[in-house]
Design a protein around this motif. Structure first.
Motif, PDB file in Angstrom:
ATOM      1  N   ALA A  12       0.855  -1.189   0.000  1.00 19.50           N
ATOM      2  CA  ALA A  12       0.000   0.000   0.000  1.00 19.50           C
ATOM      3  C   ALA A  12       0.892   1.240   0.000  1.00 19.50           C
ATOM      4  N   ILE A  13       0.512   2.234  -0.801  1.00 20.95           N
ATOM      5  CA  ILE A  13       1.244   3.500  -0.863  1.00 20.95           C
ATOM      6  C   ILE A  13       0.325   4.597  -0.346  1.00 20.95           C
ATOM      7  N   SER A  14       0.800   5.297   0.664  1.00 17.31           N
ATOM      8  CA  SER A  14       0.012   6.377   1.250  1.00 17.31           C
ATOM      9  C   SER A  14       0.655   7.723   0.966  1.00 17.31           C
ATOM     10  N   ILE A  15      -0.182   8.709   0.655  1.00 15.54           N
ATOM     11  CA  ILE A  15       0.268  10.105   0.556  1.00 15.54           C
ATOM     12  C   ILE A  15      -0.505  10.960   1.559  1.00 15.54           C
ATOM     13  N   ILE A  16      -1.019  10.314   2.597  1.00 22.04           N
ATOM     14  CA  ILE A  16      -1.811  11.011   3.611  1.00 22.04           C
ATOM     15  C   ILE A  16      -0.872  11.584   4.675  1.00 22.04           C
ATOM     16  N   ALA A  17      -0.810  12.888   4.762  1.00 24.27           N
ATOM     17  CA  ALA A  17       0.072  13.539   5.727  1.00 24.27           C
ATOM     18  C   ALA A  17      -0.333  13.185   7.155  1.00 24.27           C
ATOM     19  N   GLY A  18       0.659  12.835   7.949  1.00 24.92           N
ATOM     20  CA  GLY A  18       0.437  12.619   9.372  1.00 24.92           C
ATOM     21  C   GLY A  18      -0.123  11.270   9.774  1.00 24.92           C
ATOM     22  N   LEU A  19      -0.471  10.419   8.829  1.00 26.77           N
ATOM     23  CA  LEU A  19      -1.036   9.112   9.164  1.00 26.77           C
ATOM     24  C   LEU A  19       0.088   8.083   9.233  1.00 26.77           C
ATOM     25  N   PRO A  20       0.404   7.594  10.435  1.00 20.49           N
ATOM     26  CA  PRO A  20       1.542   6.682  10.585  1.00 20.49           C
ATOM     27  C   PRO A  20       1.291   5.302   9.969  1.00 20.49           C
ATOM     28  N   ILE A  21       2.379   4.653   9.637  1.00 19.20           N
ATOM     29  CA  ILE A  21       2.323   3.326   9.042  1.00 19.20           C
ATOM     30  C   ILE A  21       1.520   2.361   9.909  1.00 19.20           C
ATOM     31  N   ARG A  22       1.693   2.440  11.207  1.00 12.96           N
ATOM     32  CA  ARG A  22       0.976   1.547  12.125  1.00 12.96           C
ATOM     33  C   ARG A  22      -0.524   1.595  11.874  1.00 12.96           C
ATOM     34  N   ARG A  23      -1.073   2.782  11.716  1.00  5.54           N
ATOM     35  CA  ARG A  23      -2.515   2.921  11.478  1.00  5.54           C
ATOM     36  C   ARG A  23      -2.903   2.432  10.088  1.00  5.54           C
ATOM     37  N   LEU A  24      -2.046   2.633   9.108  1.00 12.28           N
ATOM     38  CA  LEU A  24      -2.306   2.132   7.763  1.00 12.28           C
ATOM     39  C   LEU A  24      -2.346   0.604   7.764  1.00 12.28           C
ATOM     40  N   ARG A  25      -1.381  -0.002   8.449  1.00  7.95           N
ATOM     41  CA  ARG A  25      -1.342  -1.467   8.521  1.00  7.95           C
ATOM     42  C   ARG A  25      -2.592  -2.012   9.211  1.00  7.95           C
ATOM     43  N   GLU A  26      -2.973  -1.384  10.305  1.00  6.48           N
ATOM     44  CA  GLU A  26      -4.170  -1.835  11.037  1.00  6.48           C
ATOM     45  C   GLU A  26      -5.430  -1.656  10.200  1.00  6.48           C
ATOM     46  N   GLY A  27      -5.560  -0.498   9.584  1.00  3.88           N
ATOM     47  CA  GLY A  27      -6.776  -0.181   8.841  1.00  3.88           C
ATOM     48  C   GLY A  27      -6.940  -0.970   7.557  1.00  3.88           C
ATOM     49  N   LEU A  28      -5.825  -1.234   6.884  1.00  4.39           N
ATOM     50  CA  LEU A  28      -5.888  -1.933   5.608  1.00  4.39           C
ATOM     51  C   LEU A  28      -5.695  -3.440   5.726  1.00  4.39           C
ATOM     52  N   GLY A  29      -5.105  -3.878   6.826  1.00  2.00           N
ATOM     53  CA  GLY A  29      -4.803  -5.298   6.970  1.00  2.00           C
ATOM     54  C   GLY A  29      -3.676  -5.732   6.050  1.00  2.00           C
ATOM     55  N   ILE A  30      -2.768  -4.816   5.744  1.00  2.00           N
ATOM     56  CA  ILE A  30      -1.632  -5.079   4.854  1.00  2.00           C
ATOM     57  C   ILE A  30      -0.351  -4.856   5.646  1.00  2.00           C
ATOM     58  N   GLU A  31       0.602  -5.759   5.466  1.00  2.00           N
ATOM     59  CA  GLU A  31       1.871  -5.659   6.194  1.00  2.00           C
ATOM     60  C   GLU A  31       2.901  -4.794   5.485  1.00  2.00           C
ATOM     61  N   GLN A  32       2.862  -4.772   4.146  1.00  2.00           N
ATOM     62  CA  GLN A  32       3.836  -3.984   3.389  1.00  2.00           C
ATOM     63  C   GLN A  32       3.241  -2.617   3.051  1.00  2.00           C
ATOM     64  N   VAL A  33       3.821  -1.591   3.646  1.00  2.00           N
ATOM     65  CA  VAL A  33       3.274  -0.242   3.478  1.00  2.00           C
ATOM     66  C   VAL A  33       4.401   0.722   3.139  1.00  2.00           C
ATOM     67  N   CYS A  34       4.112   1.628   2.217  1.00  2.00           N
ATOM     68  CA  CYS A  34       4.997   2.732   1.883  1.00  2.00           C
ATOM     69  C   CYS A  34       4.263   4.019   2.258  1.00  2.00           C
ATOM     70  N   ARG A  35       4.872   4.799   3.114  1.00  2.00           N
ATOM     71  CA  ARG A  35       4.317   6.106   3.471  1.00  2.00           C
ATOM     72  C   ARG A  35       5.160   7.162   2.764  1.00  2.00           C
ATOM     73  N   SER A  36       4.506   8.050   2.026  1.00  2.00           N
ATOM     74  CA  SER A  36       5.245   9.044   1.249  1.00  2.00           C
ATOM     75  C   SER A  36       4.617  10.424   1.389  1.00  2.00           C
ATOM     76  N   MET A  37       5.435  11.425   1.089  1.00  2.00           N
ATOM     77  CA  MET A  37       4.939  12.796   1.087  1.00  2.00           C
ATOM     78  C   MET A  37       5.523  13.524  -0.110  1.00  2.00           C
ATOM     79  N   PRO A  38       4.749  13.546  -1.215  1.00  2.71           N
ATOM     80  CA  PRO A  38       5.174  14.356  -2.361  1.00  2.71           C
ATOM     81  C   PRO A  38       4.772  15.809  -2.126  1.00  2.71           C
TER      82      PRO A  38
END
Length: 139
Positions: A12-38
């Protein structure tokens, strides 16, 4: 949300400012996460994207992510997720600050008697030239 058998092959690739990987993993049920800020200059392929991933994202997948982000300008991988919030403040919000400075400089030029079109051209070229000069000097 995402079937378990599919989740192991997804990054999963996130461009959501301020949303930590931990919450992305919990919310999506995905272990591989990329957090980015363009930043917004990515629209013109001259942006800056700062990014990080969970440790389980393979080197091959990271290289693919880097290609994706560099298609919009430059990118910088950071291994510490907590740096992303500072990068967001500096680079993600930075274009808005530059626009405010530009607007003030253009308005000052108009106040001093320049036509707005000329003041705009002078400010844009001055900022662009200064950025190029600084990059060349620092390389």
């Amino acid at each position: 949300f995402i079937p378990k058998e599919a989740a192991s092959n997804i990054t999963a690739i996130s461009i959501i400012a301020g949303l930590p990987i931990r919450r992305l993993r919990e919310g999506l049920g995905i272990e591989q996460v990329c957090r980015s800020m363009p930043n917004t200059p990515a629209q013109s392929q001259v942006g800056m994207t700062v990014w990080t991933t969970t440790p389980n994202v393979s080197l091959q997948r990271r290289k693919l992510l880097e290609k994706l982000f560099e298609s919009c300008g430059e990118s910088e991988f950071v291994s510490q997720e907590d740096l992303l919030d500072a990068c967001t403040a500096l680079s993600g919000s930075g274009p808005a600050y530059f626009l405010m400075v530009m607007e003030a400089m253009i308005d000052t030029g108009v106040h001093l008697g320049l036509p707005r079109e000329l003041a705009t051209r002078l400010v844009l070229q001055t900022m662009y030239g200064t950025a190029v000069m600084t990059q060349e000097r620092d390389r």
